[in-house]
Each structure stands twice: as structure tokens, then as C-alpha cells.
Design a protein around this motif. Structure first.
Motif, PDB file in Angstrom:
ATOM      1  N   ARG A  26      29.945  43.780  49.726  1.00 29.68           N
ATOM      2  CA  ARG A  26      29.182  44.920  49.186  1.00 29.68           C
ATOM      3  C   ARG A  26      29.716  45.349  47.826  1.00 29.68           C
ATOM      4  N   ALA A  27      31.046  45.504  47.756  1.00 30.79           N
ATOM      5  CA  ALA A  27      31.657  45.969  46.514  1.00 30.79           C
ATOM      6  C   ALA A  27      31.450  44.986  45.369  1.00 30.79           C
ATOM      7  N   LEU A  28      31.507  43.685  45.674  1.00 29.99           N
ATOM      8  CA  LEU A  28      31.387  42.666  44.641  1.00 29.99           C
ATOM      9  C   LEU A  28      29.942  42.403  44.209  1.00 29.99           C
ATOM     10  N   TYR A  29      29.022  42.377  45.164  1.00 31.96           N
ATOM     11  CA  TYR A  29      27.697  41.833  44.864  1.00 31.96           C
ATOM     12  C   TYR A  29      26.537  42.805  45.038  1.00 31.96           C
ATOM     13  N   GLU A  30      26.778  43.950  45.665  1.00 35.83           N
ATOM     14  CA  GLU A  30      25.709  44.942  45.807  1.00 35.83           C
ATOM     15  C   GLU A  30      25.988  46.166  44.932  1.00 35.83           C
ATOM     16  N   ASP A  31      27.083  46.846  45.188  1.00 35.12           N
ATOM     17  CA  ASP A  31      27.423  48.023  44.390  1.00 35.12           C
ATOM     18  C   ASP A  31      28.002  47.653  43.035  1.00 35.12           C
ATOM     19  N   ARG A  32      28.563  46.445  42.938  1.00 33.50           N
ATOM     20  CA  ARG A  32      29.216  45.989  41.705  1.00 33.50           C
ATOM     21  C   ARG A  32      30.337  46.944  41.285  1.00 33.50           C
ATOM     22  N   SER A  33      30.974  47.549  42.267  1.00 40.92           N
ATOM     23  CA  SER A  33      32.119  48.418  41.989  1.00 40.92           C
ATOM     24  C   SER A  33      33.389  47.602  41.752  1.00 40.92           C
ATOM     25  N   LEU A  34      33.354  46.324  42.109  1.00 37.69           N
ATOM     26  CA  LEU A  34      34.401  45.367  41.793  1.00 37.69           C
ATOM     27  C   LEU A  34      33.768  44.218  41.024  1.00 37.69           C
ATOM     28  N   VAL A  35      34.489  43.685  40.035  1.00 44.67           N
ATOM     29  CA  VAL A  35      33.960  42.616  39.191  1.00 44.67           C
ATOM     30  C   VAL A  35      34.984  41.491  39.085  1.00 44.67           C
ATOM     31  N   ARG A  36      34.503  40.269  39.214  1.00 48.56           N
ATOM     32  CA  ARG A  36      35.358  39.094  39.051  1.00 48.56           C
ATOM     33  C   ARG A  36      35.237  38.613  37.604  1.00 48.56           C
ATOM     34  N   MET A  37      36.360  38.581  36.874  1.00 49.78           N
ATOM     35  CA  MET A  37      36.322  38.211  35.462  1.00 49.78           C
ATOM     36  C   MET A  37      37.695  37.701  35.018  1.00 49.78           C
ATOM     37  N   HIS A  38      37.736  37.082  33.847  1.00 47.93           N
ATOM     38  CA  HIS A  38      39.007  36.630  33.295  1.00 47.93           C
ATOM     39  C   HIS A  38      39.835  37.831  32.857  1.00 47.93           C
ATOM     40  N   GLY A  39      41.146  37.711  33.066  1.00 44.18           N
ATOM     41  CA  GLY A  39      42.030  38.790  32.665  1.00 44.18           C
ATOM     42  C   GLY A  39      43.355  38.266  32.170  1.00 44.18           C
ATOM     43  N   MET A  40      44.429  38.835  32.672  1.00 40.40           N
ATOM     44  CA  MET A  40      45.759  38.510  32.187  1.00 40.40           C
ATOM     45  C   MET A  40      46.069  37.023  32.379  1.00 40.40           C
ATOM     46  N   ARG A  41      46.801  36.472  31.415  1.00 35.79           N
ATOM     47  CA  ARG A  41      47.256  35.083  31.460  1.00 35.79           C
ATOM     48  C   ARG A  41      46.096  34.103  31.582  1.00 35.79           C
ATOM     49  N   HIS A  42      44.921  34.510  31.110  1.00 33.01           N
ATOM     50  CA  HIS A  42      43.741  33.636  31.143  1.00 33.01           C
ATOM     51  C   HIS A  42      43.393  33.241  32.584  1.00 33.01           C
ATOM     52  N   THR A  43      43.620  34.168  33.509  1.00 33.11           N
ATOM     53  CA  THR A  43      43.394  33.928  34.930  1.00 33.11           C
ATOM     54  C   THR A  43      42.225  34.770  35.413  1.00 33.11           C
ATOM     55  N   VAL A  44      41.510  34.272  36.419  1.00 34.41           N
ATOM     56  CA  VAL A  44      40.397  35.022  36.999  1.00 34.41           C
ATOM     57  C   VAL A  44      40.950  36.035  38.003  1.00 34.41           C
ATOM     58  N   HIS A  72      39.282  43.857  29.078  1.00 38.72           N
ATOM     59  CA  HIS A  72      38.665  43.089  28.000  1.00 38.72           C
ATOM     60  C   HIS A  72      39.374  43.331  26.672  1.00 38.72           C
ATOM     61  N   ALA A  73      39.625  44.598  26.346  1.00 41.48           N
ATOM     62  CA  ALA A  73      40.241  44.916  25.060  1.00 41.48           C
ATOM     63  C   ALA A  73      41.724  44.571  25.029  1.00 41.48           C
ATOM     64  N   SER A  74      42.410  44.723  26.151  1.00 38.72           N
ATOM     65  CA  SER A  74      43.862  44.527  26.168  1.00 38.72           C
ATOM     66  C   SER A  74      44.279  43.074  26.254  1.00 38.72           C
ATOM     67  N   THR A  75      43.484  42.255  26.909  1.00 43.24           N
ATOM     68  CA  THR A  75      43.901  40.865  27.134  1.00 43.24           C
ATOM     69  C   THR A  75      42.824  39.838  26.820  1.00 43.24           C
ATOM     70  N   GLY A  76      41.549  40.240  26.900  1.00 47.00           N
ATOM     71  CA  GLY A  76      40.480  39.258  26.784  1.00 47.00           C
ATOM     72  C   GLY A  76      40.131  38.852  25.364  1.00 47.00           C
ATOM     73  N   LEU A  77      40.168  39.770  24.428  1.00 40.48           N
ATOM     74  CA  LEU A  77      39.684  39.491  23.084  1.00 40.48           C
ATOM     75  C   LEU A  77      40.457  38.372  22.393  1.00 40.48           C
ATOM     76  N   VAL A  82      35.101  34.670  29.233  1.00 41.30           N
ATOM     77  CA  VAL A  82      36.305  35.219  28.610  1.00 41.30           C
ATOM     78  C   VAL A  82      35.934  36.301  27.604  1.00 41.30           C
ATOM     79  N   GLU A  83      34.791  36.149  26.952  1.00 39.79           N
ATOM     80  CA  GLU A  83      34.345  37.144  25.982  1.00 39.79           C
ATOM     81  C   GLU A  83      33.787  38.401  26.633  1.00 39.79           C
ATOM     82  N   GLY A  84      33.678  38.391  27.958  1.00 42.97           N
ATOM     83  CA  GLY A  84      33.198  39.571  28.661  1.00 42.97           C
ATOM     84  C   GLY A  84      31.686  39.728  28.624  1.00 42.97           C
ATOM     85  N   LYS A  85      30.968  38.631  28.379  1.00 42.83           N
ATOM     86  CA  LYS A  85      29.510  38.700  28.328  1.00 42.83           C
ATOM     87  C   LYS A  85      28.865  38.321  29.660  1.00 42.83           C
TER      88      LYS A  85
END
Length: 394
Positions: free
Chosen positions: A69-87, A99-104, A186-189
Motif C-alpha cells: 500500500r505504502a509503495l504502490y497505492e499511497d506512494r508514501s514510500l518511494v524506491r529510488m537511487h540514493g546514497m552510494r549510487h544504491t537503490v 535528490h539534492a544531497s546525493t543524487g545530483l 538517478v536524475e530523479g525523473k
């Protein structure tokens, strides 16, 4: 100026149990609470997200339904690239900070690398890639969620291929869709959407990333470090540099910006968040936990001797430094676990110091708890470790 406070191993383990939601009284009510408490859940292996949540929910029977629910319905959690180029999986409200601290910085390198490899292969130029990118994002917006193959139906140029590393030992054929979607992630798009299979599946659809404000990089780094220290402090400068993937100058700048307070640890100087130097009481009772491969607690610090004996590492880690499933007793790793082909959760104690009847009974209870909510699902970690493979085969 007075002497810096010393924080010993016992208190660090108490902090871990309480703040990592592992001690009995610290269980969370929702996956959002778990992710918020830990800052990030490792998402490289899809099963890790659910197993890490389930180990910390007061009612683990809700794990699969509530995490989905959190990941795919409410979208209150998001799977994305972050620290150390890790998902990772983050609370959605934290995506702008990540995104601003590690992704750019990583994103700029990823795009430059893709263009360089395409040019070396004689593939079309940046203008062509920009057209494909814009068309792909428009198609994804129309569809809501889609696989790369589905997007290629709308934008056929995604199917085009180019040779990477021609003449090298690592020469390979890359598809535009694979590389471009990685760059856009990685660009957060774009972010990973609902999987094609069960909650253990690694085949994901893609979705347009939720909108977020563009933050100042230094301010975002300070905010991320503040949250992490609140969840995981104390930590050394080496821990912070490793976890974030930043340069040491960035770590030091962020520490100064948040007013982090220095403390003394067994391994040397460390830091806690501002106002977090007071002693932390022990949890109400000793606790046991079965944590999955790549769990954020087991992977949370670079210097791990205070909760993981060095002699256990060859059995619990693979050659790339990925931790496998671990058994915990009262703040330290004492063994590992696996699931056999018949579904049985099996475990082994590797460090028996202080592991008496109470501990063994608590660990067995946790194994039954895990088996109860996992049910008929079969779990094989993406990165397999020596002990996990041995137990699973037994």
C-alpha cells in the motif's frame, strides 16, 4: 571546555535496539514509521524492503499488504537511487533531500557516461537522446506505470542498441532503454513502480517521479545527516562518509551546519546529533531479531566491531561486502539464518557468548514469527553469502 562524553558499546547497542525499532517495546505500527525511523531501507533486493519492515512491525501479519500500500497505492514510500549510487526506499517527503544531497552529482556522471559510451559506439548524439527522453517521459505520464518493453511500443527508439567497451574484456551490447531509464532514475525523473510479480520480484514497472522542490545541496546534506545521526548516532566520520558516499569535506561541512556534538567511542572520535548526548536507558527487556540480507541496521555503519565480531564476517558477507541474513541478540549479531526450499526458516548461532536459553527461545520465537507472515513465499537473497547458502541447502 569539558571532556567529551564517552559512549560505550552497551549504550550503542541500546540505542540501536530502540531507534532501529528492534527492541520489543519499540515496534512500529506502519511501514512509514519504519522507514522514517531508519531514514532509508535498502531496496537493491526487493524482498529486503518487506523483510526489514516485517522485522520491526508490532503486527507483522500486515507486512505485505501495508508495505505494498505504502509503495504502490499511497506512494508514501518511494524506491529510488540514493546514497552510494544504491537503490533505497525512502519516505516520499524525503525525496527532495536525497535528490539534492546525493543524487545530483551522481546523475551528472551517469548522463555524461552514457553520452560518452554512445559516441564511442557511433550512436546518435545528445540531441537525439534528448528527443527520446522527452518522448519516453510523455509516454510514461500517459500510461501511469509501464515496463521498458511497454514504453518501447510508444517510443521505438528505446529498442536501439549500441556496443559498450568495444574490443575490451567487458564488451557488451546495451539497449538505449536500459541505460536511459537508469539515468532518468538517478536524475530523479522516474522511480520504480509496482513489480510484475510478487513482492520478491525484481522486475519493476517505471513511474514518473513525484514532484519535489529543488533544494540547495549543502542544506539538503545537512538535513540528511541530521536525520541519520538521530537514527544511528553515534557514528565516526568514517561511518558518515561511507554511508553518504560524500567527500570528507562535505561530511564535515554538514556536521558543522547541524551542530553535531562530538563524543568518544571505542574506535575514536564520533558524533551525535545536537542535544543527543544524554545517556539512553536499556530496552525494557532483551530482544532478538532475524534481519534480512542488506538490512539497513546490519549495513548502517562502516566500523561494525561494536555489534559484529570480525571473525563472523567471512560467513555472513559476500566478497563485495553485502551482508546476508543475520540473527541478533540484544544488540549484536550472533548468527545467520536462511529459508530452505520447503519453506522452513533455519538458523545457526556463530557467536555463543551470552546466548543462553532465554536467547535461544527468543530467536526461535522470531523465526516462527517470520515464517508465519512469509507463508508460502520463497526467499532467496540476491547476494548470497556462505552461511546462507549452506543453511538453505541443509
Amino acid at each position: 571546555m569539558g571532556a567529551q562524553r564517552y559512549i560505550g558499546v552497551a549504550e550503542r547497542r541500546a540505542r540501536l535496539g530502540l531507534r532501529q525499532r528492534l527492541a520489543g517495546s519499540a515496534g512500529a505500527a506502519t511501514p512509514e514509521e519504519v522507514a522514517g525511523s531508519l531514514v532509508a531501507l535498502h531496496g537493491t533486493d526487493p524482498a529486503t524492503v518487506y523483510l526489514a519492515v516485517g522485522a520491526r512491525l508490532a503486527d507483522p501479519a500486515k507486512t505485505v499488504a501495508e508495505t505494498g500500500r505504502a509503495l504502490y497505492e499511497d506512494r508514501s514510500l518511494v524506491r529510488m537511487h540514493g546514497m552510494r549510487h544504491t537503490v533505497f526506499v525512502f519516505p516520499t517527503a524525503l525525496t527532495a533531500v536525497v535528490h539534492a544531497s546525493t543524487g545530483l552529482a551522481v546523475a551528472a556522471k551517469e548522463r555524461a557516461g552514457l553520452l560518452k559510451h554512445m559516441a564511442a559506439a557511433g550512436a546518435p548524439d545528445a540531441a537525439w537522446l534528448k528527443e527520446v527522453e522527452e518522448s519516453t517521459l510523455a509516454a510514461l505520464a500517459r500510461r501511469g506505470q509501464a515496463t521498458a518493453a511497454e514504453l518501447a511500443q510508444d517510443e521505438p527508439r528505446l529498442r536501439e542498441q549500441f556496443v559498450y567497451g568495444a574490443g575490451k574484456s567487458y564488451e557488451g551490447l546495451h539497449t538505449v532503454s536500459t541505460r536511459l531509464l537508469r539515468v532518468l532514475g538517478v536524475e530523479g525523473k522516474v522511480v520504480r513502480g509496482r513489480p510484475l510479480g510478487s513482492w520478491t520480484s525484481g522486475q519493476f514497472r517505471w513511474a514518473v517521479a513525484p514532484e519535489h522542490p529543488e533544494l540547495d545541496a549543502a542544506e539538503a546534506q545537512a538535513e540528511l545527516l541530521r536525520r541519520w545521526l538521530a537514527a544511528c548516532g553515534p557514528a565516526t566520520e568514517a561511518d558518515l562518509k561511507w554511508w553518504t558516499g560524500w567527500r570528507v569535506t562535505e561530511v564535515r561541512r554538514a556536521l558543522a551546519a547541524i551542530g553535531a556534538q562530538p563524543v568518544e567511542l571505542d574506535e575514536g572520535p564520533g558524533y551525535v546529533a545536537e542535544g543527543d548526548v544524554a545517556p539512553v536507558p536499556e530496552p525494557d527487556a532483551p530482544w532478538a531479531a532475524l534481519l534480512p540480507a542488506l538490512d539497513p541496521t546490519a549495513m548502517g555503519w562502516q566500523q561494525r566491531d561494536w555489534y559484529l565480531a570480525p571473525e563472523l564476517r567471512p560467513l555472513l558477507f559476500d566478497r563485495s561486502g553485502n551482508v546476508g541474513p543475520t540473527v541478533w541478540w540484544n544488540g549484536r549479531v550472533v548468527g545467520g539464518w536462511a529459508q530452505r526450499t520447503d519453506g522452513e526458516i533455519t538458523w545457526r548461532i556463530l557467536d555463543g557468548q551470552g546466548v543462553g536459553r532465554e536467547a535461544l527461545a527468543a530467536i526461535e520465537t522470531e523465526a516462527e514469527r517470520l515464517s508465519g507472515w512469509v507463508g508460502t513465499t520463497r526467499i532467496t537473497p540476491r547476494f548470497r553469502t556462505p552461511l546462507e547458502k549452506e543453511l538453505a541447502a541443509g
